[in-house]
Motif scaffolding. Sequence first.
Motif, PDB file in Angstrom:
ATOM      1  N   VAL A  61       3.697  -2.062 -13.767  1.00 43.89           N
ATOM      2  CA  VAL A  61       3.694  -2.909 -12.579  1.00 43.89           C
ATOM      3  C   VAL A  61       4.986  -2.656 -11.811  1.00 43.89           C
ATOM      4  O   VAL A  61       6.074  -2.674 -12.395  1.00 43.89           O
ATOM      5  N   MET A  62       4.905  -2.424 -10.517  1.00 44.02           N
ATOM      6  CA  MET A  62       6.095  -2.230  -9.687  1.00 44.02           C
ATOM      7  C   MET A  62       6.580  -3.600  -9.216  1.00 44.02           C
ATOM      8  O   MET A  62       6.284  -4.055  -8.106  1.00 44.02           O
ATOM      9  N   GLU A  63       7.341  -4.244 -10.115  1.00 39.89           N
ATOM     10  CA  GLU A  63       7.735  -5.629  -9.858  1.00 39.89           C
ATOM     11  C   GLU A  63       8.570  -5.808  -8.612  1.00 39.89           C
ATOM     12  O   GLU A  63       8.413  -6.792  -7.876  1.00 39.89           O
ATOM     13  N   LYS A  64       9.482  -4.874  -8.358  1.00 42.70           N
ATOM     14  CA  LYS A  64      10.421  -5.069  -7.244  1.00 42.70           C
ATOM     15  C   LYS A  64       9.728  -5.037  -5.878  1.00 42.70           C
ATOM     16  O   LYS A  64       9.977  -5.941  -5.054  1.00 42.70           O
ATOM     17  N   PRO A  65       8.867  -4.054  -5.591  1.00 44.05           N
ATOM     18  CA  PRO A  65       8.144  -4.107  -4.311  1.00 44.05           C
ATOM     19  C   PRO A  65       7.242  -5.339  -4.195  1.00 44.05           C
ATOM     20  O   PRO A  65       7.139  -5.927  -3.107  1.00 44.05           O
ATOM     21  N   LEU A  66       6.621  -5.732  -5.301  1.00 44.63           N
ATOM     22  CA  LEU A  66       5.777  -6.928  -5.267  1.00 44.63           C
ATOM     23  C   LEU A  66       6.617  -8.182  -5.037  1.00 44.63           C
ATOM     24  O   LEU A  66       6.204  -9.093  -4.315  1.00 44.63           O
TER      25      LEU A  66
ATOM     26  N   PRO B 182       0.801  -1.233   0.000  1.00 42.69           N
ATOM     27  CA  PRO B 182       0.000   0.000   0.000  1.00 42.69           C
ATOM     28  C   PRO B 182       0.831   1.278   0.000  1.00 42.69           C
ATOM     29  O   PRO B 182       0.368   2.326  -0.432  1.00 42.69           O
ATOM     30  N   GLU B 183       2.061   1.189   0.478  1.00 39.97           N
ATOM     31  CA  GLU B 183       2.917   2.382   0.533  1.00 39.97           C
ATOM     32  C   GLU B 183       3.533   2.724  -0.820  1.00 39.97           C
ATOM     33  O   GLU B 183       4.124   3.803  -0.998  1.00 39.97           O
TER      34      GLU B 183
ATOM     35  N   ALA C 184      -3.550  -3.526  -7.509  1.00 40.70           N
ATOM     36  CA  ALA C 184      -4.972  -3.847  -7.405  1.00 40.70           C
ATOM     37  C   ALA C 184      -5.791  -3.023  -8.394  1.00 40.70           C
ATOM     38  O   ALA C 184      -6.811  -3.483  -8.911  1.00 40.70           O
ATOM     39  N   ALA C 185      -5.341  -1.803  -8.681  1.00 34.45           N
ATOM     40  CA  ALA C 185      -6.058  -0.951  -9.629  1.00 34.45           C
ATOM     41  C   ALA C 185      -5.830  -1.391 -11.068  1.00 34.45           C
ATOM     42  O   ALA C 185      -6.672  -1.147 -11.942  1.00 34.45           O
TER      43      ALA C 185
ATOM     44  N   ARG D 253       0.955   6.732 -16.271  1.00 37.19           N
ATOM     45  CA  ARG D 253       0.265   5.554 -15.724  1.00 37.19           C
ATOM     46  C   ARG D 253       0.509   5.421 -14.218  1.00 37.19           C
ATOM     47  O   ARG D 253       0.586   4.314 -13.686  1.00 37.19           O
ATOM     48  N   GLU D 254       0.618   6.547 -13.578  1.00 34.14           N
ATOM     49  CA  GLU D 254       0.919   6.557 -12.148  1.00 34.14           C
ATOM     50  C   GLU D 254      -0.096   5.759 -11.340  1.00 34.14           C
ATOM     51  O   GLU D 254       0.256   5.028 -10.419  1.00 34.14           O
TER      52      GLU D 254
END
Length: 355
Positions: A137-142, A30-31, A62-63, A54-55
């Motif tokens: 997609v923010m692959e690294k945090p995921l 979430p952060e 989830a969005a 595409r922020e």
Amino acid sequence: MTGLSKEELVARALEEGFVKAGFCRPDAVPEAAGRLRAYLAAGRHGQMGWMKEREGWRGSAAALWPEARTVIMLAEAYTPEVDPMAGLAQKDRGVVSVYAQGKDYHDLLKRRLKRLGRWMIERAGGEIKVFTDTAPVMEKPLAQAAGLGWQGKHTNLLGRDLGSWVFLGAIFTTLDFAPDAPEASHCGRCTACLDACPTRAFPAPWQLDARRCISYLTIEHKGPVDLELRGLMGNRIYGCDDCLAVCPWNKFAVAAKEIGYQPRVGLPELAELAALDDAGFRERFAGSPVKRIGRGRFVRNVMYAVGNSGLAALIPVARARLSDEDPVVAEAAEWALGRLSRVQDSGVGTPDESC
């Protein structure tokens, strides 16, 4: 629950050639949205306007696909067999980042993701979407949330059983799998990656200013590079591996399985690269990620490397590009010629980095 267990899926992923797999919820970070917002507000993304465009999707998995229940993060190794920094001492040659030495990983990774995804659907039904780093997609945090590893102080993912040399892919699915425990940071007091950066692109641990990053400058940045930074780029002509290469965790790096990542580019001579026209460039780098930046940006980088070489023998190479049809290349050639001429006149040393 599904008719397919996590253990079965992970085993299949390893059979496909991935080196690790993990599971998390789409809303597991979430952060991320706030961190991305601050990064963009500071302008640290440079010319990468697509990050801002595409922020909303990039900040929230989830969005991106609200129907998804699980994100499956997968790591694929491209670990080099030789020291990737050894070529920095060969000033008449250009250094290409390890990840771009072989075939384009986007194609290889996406095919593997699709094969695994089709197998999942055949076994358990549901729907999937597969993503490489071409999607928001923010692959690294995921990947950290899924337990694959953690984001080091250089912001890249690394793992105790992976090292630094991994590509990341994601499978979003409507199937519901229990999430794995997230990984914690194991960087400790180490600052090797921060200290190694030639352009000081890290304002602080876990923060990257892309505008000073050689990977960004050689790949994403259009137009001339700031004079302050050109002399710091050395002979890196596509990407930079310094912060990855010095990480102590690489002593545990897993070997690459995909033969397509075996190096094909090598350490090409700057003189050869500088002479490439558009057709020659496309032929020389067919099937390589290098091809995506185009001949103009690439030869611009080559000219900076020529100027940084300190080799008077490359003066004719720079002079030959003074009338290049691309004005950015021509300006880079003029800069390179000026530096090499000063070296020739002095007879010793390398030009001042700020020139």
